[in-house]
Design a protein around this motif. Structure first.
Motif, mmCIF file in Angstrom:
data_model
loop_
_atom_site.group_PDB
_atom_site.id
_atom_site.type_symbol
_atom_site.label_atom_id
_atom_site.label_comp_id
_atom_site.label_asym_id
_atom_site.label_seq_id
_atom_site.Cartn_x
_atom_site.Cartn_y
_atom_site.Cartn_z
ATOM 1 N N GLU A 50 -28.186 120.420 26.360
ATOM 2 C CA GLU A 50 -29.821 120.423 26.577
ATOM 3 C C GLU A 50 -30.110 118.896 26.465
ATOM 4 O OE1 GLU A 50 -31.690 123.248 27.433
ATOM 5 O OE2 GLU A 50 -29.559 123.141 28.036
ATOM 6 N N LEU A 51 -29.625 118.230 25.528
ATOM 7 C CA LEU A 51 -30.060 116.665 25.377
ATOM 8 C C LEU A 51 -29.787 115.883 26.805
ATOM 9 C CD1 LEU A 51 -29.310 115.743 22.009
ATOM 10 C CD2 LEU A 51 -31.605 115.598 22.943
ATOM 11 N N THR A 52 -28.505 116.301 27.128
ATOM 12 C CA THR A 52 -27.771 115.759 28.673
ATOM 13 C C THR A 52 -28.854 116.050 29.617
ATOM 14 O OG1 THR A 52 -25.746 115.639 27.598
ATOM 15 C CG2 THR A 52 -25.951 115.460 30.177
ATOM 16 N N ARG A 53 -29.039 117.421 29.929
ATOM 17 C CA ARG A 53 -30.201 117.719 30.668
ATOM 18 C C ARG A 53 -31.476 117.117 30.833
ATOM 19 N NH1 ARG A 53 -29.712 122.678 33.395
ATOM 20 N NH2 ARG A 53 -31.882 123.162 32.552
ATOM 21 N N PHE A 54 -32.156 117.073 29.478
ATOM 22 C CA PHE A 54 -33.209 116.388 29.391
ATOM 23 C C PHE A 54 -33.078 114.869 29.773
ATOM 24 C CE2 PHE A 54 -36.126 114.530 25.880
ATOM 25 C CZ PHE A 54 -37.207 114.383 26.788
ATOM 26 N N PHE A 55 -32.299 114.006 29.275
ATOM 27 C CA PHE A 55 -32.153 112.704 29.436
ATOM 28 C C PHE A 55 -31.846 112.325 31.114
ATOM 29 C CE2 PHE A 55 -30.698 111.534 24.870
ATOM 30 C CZ PHE A 55 -31.919 111.896 24.440
ATOM 31 N N ARG A 56 -31.159 113.334 31.812
ATOM 32 C CA ARG A 56 -31.007 113.208 33.152
ATOM 33 C C ARG A 56 -32.116 113.145 33.748
ATOM 34 N NH1 ARG A 56 -25.063 116.519 33.955
ATOM 35 N NH2 ARG A 56 -23.836 114.909 33.642
ATOM 36 N N ALA A 57 -32.933 114.332 33.447
ATOM 37 C CA ALA A 57 -34.110 114.403 34.286
ATOM 38 C C ALA A 57 -35.185 113.177 33.884
ATOM 39 C CB ALA A 57 -34.997 115.856 33.702
ATOM 40 N N LEU A 58 -35.153 112.814 32.577
ATOM 41 C CA LEU A 58 -35.768 111.740 32.139
ATOM 42 C C LEU A 58 -35.694 110.395 32.951
ATOM 43 C CD1 LEU A 58 -38.283 110.576 30.090
ATOM 44 C CD2 LEU A 58 -36.527 110.316 28.428
ATOM 45 N N ASP A 59 -34.232 110.079 33.041
ATOM 46 C CA ASP A 59 -33.764 108.992 33.678
ATOM 47 C C ASP A 59 -34.110 108.808 35.046
ATOM 48 O OD1 ASP A 59 -32.006 106.504 33.379
ATOM 49 O OD2 ASP A 59 -31.065 107.731 34.953
ATOM 50 N N ALA A 60 -34.033 110.129 35.611
ATOM 51 C CA ALA A 60 -34.353 110.255 37.130
ATOM 52 C C ALA A 60 -35.886 109.789 37.381
ATOM 53 C CB ALA A 60 -34.139 111.651 37.674
ATOM 54 N N TYR A 61 -36.690 110.074 36.648
ATOM 55 C CA TYR A 61 -38.051 109.731 36.662
ATOM 56 C C TYR A 61 -38.197 108.334 36.410
ATOM 57 C CZ TYR A 61 -42.910 109.112 35.516
ATOM 58 O OH TYR A 61 -44.360 108.327 35.748
ATOM 59 N N ILE A 62 -37.805 107.853 35.472
ATOM 60 C CA ILE A 62 -37.943 106.347 35.247
ATOM 61 C C ILE A 62 -37.516 105.638 36.537
ATOM 62 C CG2 ILE A 62 -37.126 104.556 33.871
ATOM 63 C CD1 ILE A 62 -37.159 106.452 31.503
ATOM 64 N N LEU A 63 -36.156 105.943 36.942
ATOM 65 C CA LEU A 63 -35.596 105.386 38.112
ATOM 66 C C LEU A 63 -36.569 105.274 39.441
ATOM 67 C CD1 LEU A 63 -31.963 106.400 37.886
ATOM 68 C CD2 LEU A 63 -32.808 104.183 37.578
ATOM 69 N N SER A 64 -37.276 106.642 39.489
ATOM 70 C CA SER A 64 -38.144 106.695 40.627
ATOM 71 C C SER A 64 -39.304 105.797 40.620
ATOM 72 C CB SER A 64 -38.694 108.236 40.644
ATOM 73 O OG SER A 64 -39.566 108.462 39.686
ATOM 74 N N ILE A 65 -39.785 105.521 39.414
ATOM 75 C CA ILE A 65 -40.848 104.571 39.473
ATOM 76 C C ILE A 65 -40.652 103.159 38.839
ATOM 77 C CG2 ILE A 65 -42.566 106.259 38.392
ATOM 78 C CD1 ILE A 65 -42.135 105.007 35.626
ATOM 79 N N HIS A 66 -39.322 102.950 38.905
ATOM 80 C CA HIS A 66 -38.845 101.498 38.835
ATOM 81 C C HIS A 66 -37.782 101.199 40.083
ATOM 82 C CE1 HIS A 66 -40.399 102.209 34.778
ATOM 83 N NE2 HIS A 66 -40.673 100.741 35.081
ATOM 84 N N GLU A 67 -37.916 101.773 41.099
ATOM 85 C CA GLU A 67 -36.852 101.718 42.245
ATOM 86 C C GLU A 67 -36.918 100.321 42.428
ATOM 87 O OE1 GLU A 67 -36.202 103.104 46.936
ATOM 88 O OE2 GLU A 67 -37.753 104.007 45.625
ATOM 89 N N GLY A 68 -35.505 99.557 42.610
ATOM 90 C CA GLY A 68 -35.632 98.172 43.217
ATOM 91 C C GLY A 68 -35.521 97.164 41.898
ATOM 92 N N GLU A 69 -36.061 97.811 40.587
ATOM 93 C CA GLU A 69 -36.215 97.072 39.578
ATOM 94 C C GLU A 69 -35.160 96.532 38.761
ATOM 95 O OE1 GLU A 69 -39.533 95.544 40.346
ATOM 96 O OE2 GLU A 69 -40.206 96.037 38.192
ATOM 97 N N ASN A 70 -35.151 95.248 37.988
ATOM 98 C CA ASN A 70 -34.265 95.113 37.112
ATOM 99 C C ASN A 70 -34.789 94.657 35.724
ATOM 100 O OD1 ASN A 70 -31.572 94.724 36.134
ATOM 101 N ND2 ASN A 70 -31.458 92.745 36.586
ATOM 102 N N ILE A 71 -36.073 95.312 35.433
ATOM 103 C CA ILE A 71 -36.703 94.923 34.155
ATOM 104 C C ILE A 71 -35.922 95.472 33.000
ATOM 105 C CG2 ILE A 71 -38.772 95.589 32.914
ATOM 106 C CD1 ILE A 71 -39.992 95.756 35.295
ATOM 107 N N PRO A 72 -35.703 94.422 31.835
ATOM 108 C CA PRO A 72 -34.787 95.019 30.799
ATOM 109 C C PRO A 72 -35.803 96.376 29.882
ATOM 110 C CG PRO A 72 -35.339 92.605 30.519
ATOM 111 C CD PRO A 72 -36.080 93.146 31.859
ATOM 112 N N MET A 73 -34.729 97.276 29.681
ATOM 113 C CA MET A 73 -35.414 98.446 28.759
ATOM 114 C C MET A 73 -34.851 98.503 27.615
ATOM 115 S SD MET A 73 -36.081 102.306 30.058
ATOM 116 C CE MET A 73 -34.280 102.719 30.133
ATOM 117 N N VAL A 74 -35.505 98.556 26.351
ATOM 118 C CA VAL A 74 -34.930 98.639 25.098
ATOM 119 C C VAL A 74 -35.167 100.313 24.700
ATOM 120 C CG1 VAL A 74 -35.394 98.108 22.573
ATOM 121 C CG2 VAL A 74 -35.496 96.479 24.612
ATOM 122 N N LEU A 75 -34.086 100.583 24.253
ATOM 123 C CA LEU A 75 -34.067 101.956 23.686
ATOM 124 C C LEU A 75 -34.478 102.163 22.021
ATOM 125 C CD1 LEU A 75 -30.956 103.630 25.346
ATOM 126 C CD2 LEU A 75 -32.912 103.606 26.288
ATOM 127 N N ALA A 76 -35.152 103.041 21.944
ATOM 128 C CA ALA A 76 -35.520 103.328 20.330
ATOM 129 C C ALA A 76 -35.134 104.934 19.979
ATOM 130 C CB ALA A 76 -37.079 103.164 20.054
#
Length: 387
Positions: free
Chosen positions: A206-232
């Protein structure tokens, strides 16, 4: 907050327009002062109107050009939902705007292209980075600069692991498998071990499914970006997200612990300690190259606008250092690579320092907006060339 990406900035830079009105203003986020937001904007539109009139435009034409922006003055909800600064660009197709966690000085610039100098800190060593606070219960995304942090509300993505709905719950299957045990001892063993194993597998799935969906959203709003991202997050969540993520620039170090107990400001402070050396590294590398090339007295460094503008136009500049406080008015004729400098602003002039920045960014170079005493050789502008 609106996400300003390099891709969106380049799209605006590359727009071919006869007329571009660029407006920057500070804004209030909350309290009684938010009433000042539309008033300030209306005043700046009047400044734009006056400048357009002085350029020879007819009153009716000016009203028609500014009307989409003028209509926004009365939109109360818009002005109640601001950040620290507003960047507003009016063109023939309407307007674009970005509410950003950065306080701008009021300015109105009219040209045939977007005015970007106030935005340069977002794309240099003082620039943008993301924080993704991972949690099973509620993950949060923040867009940050050196000075500010603002939450980006995750729309169109599940809020938590528990939003992921599945039909093949392994715990249900486990109950069916154990419904006809061969002996009581087997049942006890199976219940105590297989149930635990399946529970762990279920949560990870379930975490894998959730994180994949979350990651897809983040990629969609940062298309073409290379901004550093810090995980917490707690330590066991970090490698799960890293494994499934396609985000291009997740920082190696992370903020350990439950992020739900930390305020945005606390997360920001911890994240800046992680990303500051990364931002400084790019600038230090560019400065080292400039020092090396100038010491060798070769052709791979420049520090005069007359030489830098043609080099920027032809895509030669790898790194550009500019004085973020000063202007240099002039004209550039691309057909013969001639640069003419003026002592003051004129109707047919443009800020060539800003123009060099625009050319460098649009051709894949890096721009560092600094104080003049931080620029190599203490010049208003300096450049490292690719070739």
């Amino acid at each position: 907050m609106d996400i300003l990406t390099t891709k969106e900035l380049l799209e605006l830079i590359n727009r071919e327009e006869d007329l571009f009105v660029s407006i920057y203003m500070p804004t209030f986020r909350s309290g009684i002062d938010i009433r000042q937001n539309p008033i300030r904007f209306k005043q700046l539109l009047r400044v734009a109107e006056s400048k357009l009139y002085s350029m020879g435009m007819e009153k009716a034409e000016i009203e028609r050009f500014l009307k989409p922006a003028s209509n926004l003055v009365g939109e109360i909800k818009f002005w109640q939902n601001q950040s620290d600064g507003l960047a507003f660009f009016i063109h023939s197709d309407g307007f674009n705007y970005f509410r950003l966690p950065f306080e701008f000085k009021e300015s109105v610039t009219i040209s045939n292209r977007i005015y970007i100098k106030p935005l340069l800190p977002f794309f240099t060593g003082n620039g943008q980075f993301n924080i993704l606070a991972l949690s099973k219960n509620k993950s949060r995304l923040f867009r940050c600069t050196r000075q500010n942090v603002m939450e980006v509300f995750i729309e169109g993505s599940p809020d938590s692991m528990f939003d992921m709905q599945v039909d093949d719950d392994p715990r249900t299957k486990l109950e069916r498998r154990l419904s006809n045990p061969r002996s009581i001892s087997t049942l006890n063993y199976s219940t105590n071990t297989q149930a635990q194993d399946n529970e762990n597998d279920y949560e990870r799935n379930e975490l894998t499914r959730f994180f994949r969906a979350l990651d897809a959203y983040i990629l969609s709003i940062h298309e073409g970006e290379n901004i550093p991202m810090v995980l917490a997050g707690v330590e066991y969540l970090i490698p799960i997200y890293r494994e499934k993520s396609n985000y291009p620039n997740i920082v190696e170090d992370f903020i350990s612990g439950n992020p739900e107990t930390l305020s945005p400001e606390e997360l920001h402070k911890k994240a800046w300690d992680i990303v500051e050396p990364i931002f400084n590294e790019d600038k230090a590398l560019a400065e080292a190259k400039y020092k090396q090339y100038s010491g060798q007295n070769n052709h791979l460094y420049l520090n005069s606008l007359e030489e830098i503008i043609p080099a920027a136009y032809s895509g030669q500049i790898e790194s550009l250092f500019i004085d973020k406080e000063n202007h240099q008015w002039g004209k550039f004729e691309s057909y013969n690579n001639q640069v003419e400098l003026f002592d003051e602003e004129k109707n047919d002039a443009e800020d060539l320092i800003e123009f060099a920045s625009l050319l460098t960014l649009s051709r894949g170079g890096k721009v560092f907006a600094l104080h003049q005493d931080e620029i190599p050789d203490k010049e208003k502008i300096a450049a490292v060339l690719r070739f």
